[in-house]
Design an enzyme around this catalytic site. Sequence first.
Site, PDB file in Angstrom:
ATOM      1  N   CYS A  31     -18.257 -32.502 -25.754  1.00  0.00           N
ATOM      2  CA  CYS A  31     -18.528 -33.476 -27.027  1.00  0.00           C
ATOM      3  C   CYS A  31     -18.913 -34.871 -25.991  1.00  0.00           C
ATOM      4  CB  CYS A  31     -16.489 -33.630 -26.522  1.00  0.00           C
ATOM      5  SG  CYS A  31     -16.856 -35.038 -28.190  1.00  0.00           S
ATOM      6  N   CYS A  34     -15.490 -36.703 -25.158  1.00  0.00           N
ATOM      7  CA  CYS A  34     -14.336 -36.579 -24.555  1.00  0.00           C
ATOM      8  C   CYS A  34     -14.341 -36.888 -22.633  1.00  0.00           C
ATOM      9  CB  CYS A  34     -14.356 -34.948 -24.498  1.00  0.00           C
ATOM     10  SG  CYS A  34     -13.528 -34.179 -25.847  1.00  0.00           S
ATOM     11  N   HIS A  89      -9.202 -34.281 -27.722  1.00  0.00           N
ATOM     12  CA  HIS A  89     -10.417 -34.561 -28.298  1.00  0.00           C
ATOM     13  C   HIS A  89      -9.811 -34.185 -30.451  1.00  0.00           C
ATOM     14  CE1 HIS A  89     -14.463 -32.619 -29.980  1.00  0.00           C
ATOM     15  NE2 HIS A  89     -13.631 -31.679 -30.637  1.00  0.00           N
ATOM     16  N   ASN A 129     -14.348 -42.930 -41.308  1.00  0.00           N
ATOM     17  CA  ASN A 129     -15.096 -41.205 -41.451  1.00  0.00           C
ATOM     18  C   ASN A 129     -14.360 -39.904 -41.004  1.00  0.00           C
ATOM     19  OD1 ASN A 129     -16.474 -43.400 -43.569  1.00  0.00           O
ATOM     20  ND2 ASN A 129     -17.589 -42.356 -42.104  1.00  0.00           N
ATOM     21  N   HIS A 140     -14.121 -35.461 -32.370  1.00  0.00           N
ATOM     22  CA  HIS A 140     -13.449 -36.214 -31.330  1.00  0.00           C
ATOM     23  C   HIS A 140     -12.945 -37.336 -32.115  1.00  0.00           C
ATOM     24  CE1 HIS A 140     -12.119 -37.594 -27.491  1.00  0.00           C
ATOM     25  NE2 HIS A 140     -12.499 -38.499 -28.227  1.00  0.00           N
ATOM     26  N   HIS A 142     -12.511 -40.979 -33.804  1.00  0.00           N
ATOM     27  CA  HIS A 142     -13.186 -42.050 -33.745  1.00  0.00           C
ATOM     28  C   HIS A 142     -13.156 -43.058 -34.766  1.00  0.00           C
ATOM     29  CE1 HIS A 142     -16.638 -39.041 -34.789  1.00  0.00           C
ATOM     30  NE2 HIS A 142     -17.648 -40.549 -35.464  1.00  0.00           N
ATOM     31  N   GLN A 144     -15.703 -46.738 -36.893  1.00  0.00           N
ATOM     32  CA  GLN A 144     -16.528 -47.359 -36.492  1.00  0.00           C
ATOM     33  C   GLN A 144     -17.320 -48.923 -36.436  1.00  0.00           C
ATOM     34  OE1 GLN A 144     -20.702 -44.890 -36.755  1.00  0.00           O
ATOM     35  NE2 GLN A 144     -19.605 -43.763 -37.693  1.00  0.00           N
TER      36      GLN A 144
END
Length: 324
Positions: A31, A34, A89, A129, A140, A142, A144
Amino acid sequence: MAELRWHPFTKDWVMIASHRQARPQMPKDWCPFCPGSGKVPDDYDVYKYDNDFPALSQNPPAPDDVANDFFQTAEAYGKCEVILYSPGHTTTLPELTDAHVTKLVDLWSERFTELSKDEKLKYIFIFENRGDVVGVTMPHPHGQIYGYPFVPKKIELEAQSAKEHFAEKGECIYCRMLEEEQSFKKRVIFQTKHFTVFLPFFSEYPYGVYIFSNRHAGTIAELSAEEKEDLAVCLKQTVGMLDNLFGYRFPYMMCMHNAPINGEDTGEYWHFHIEFFPPMRAADKQKFNASSETGVWAHCNPTCPEDTSEELRQAHKRYIDSTK
């Protein structure tokens, strides 16, 4: 290839970004988000990461030679960033500490302030999303940030409605709606000191809750330190509530509505809020945006907001009980 193309029917820009077709699905054994990947610091809490496959960039290529006196193109100028919530993660937002999520809120605010300095940008969109159902390629945790060189159509319409209401009534349309929801009570899910979570009267989605700042503020950057700490708590409880609704990690689109930037001053009539769009209408049924929603923007909610509000209140109670 990345450029903007003008939609003459809706008077809106469409981002064309064919290179994004090459963005990878999550590798099974690696990933990039990570620690230890070489892509991010080996030690971080929250982190801003420039998108590897941006739809918009501050050094955009020239548009393809396809425009004429009817079809318009423009450079895909802007900024696309990834905001990493945690080095873990599989760690979800409700599993993070209040202090950790406050760092996330602070990072959002810092990036909003920094990107707003670019006078070519007209709107900063902070969003998340979550889940395969909404097309997430990297699980993972997150979100935006997109910095657009234009005000997106939905925000343009919302700002126009708010401006017209202020001119006619002399009040903020958002403050009025919050007042109405608090007075009616049945669609209010829960409140923290500085924020109210409710399912709006006109909810397009069965579980599409809104988070409203109780104080009239235009952007996340205008919130006080205490309000940012409270927003962190409110976000944790909102996502925890959704996860407890059907007993699984609930997919959603989280859309932060800050005031437009570098244009007309909207301070009198714009009000900071967050909108959630969860694409489920039951534990095992997805709500699709089909022809009516997509083709003519005519939404149909198959549930009653007053009923689903009660479901959400019970889910919130289960989340709170689980944290005691």
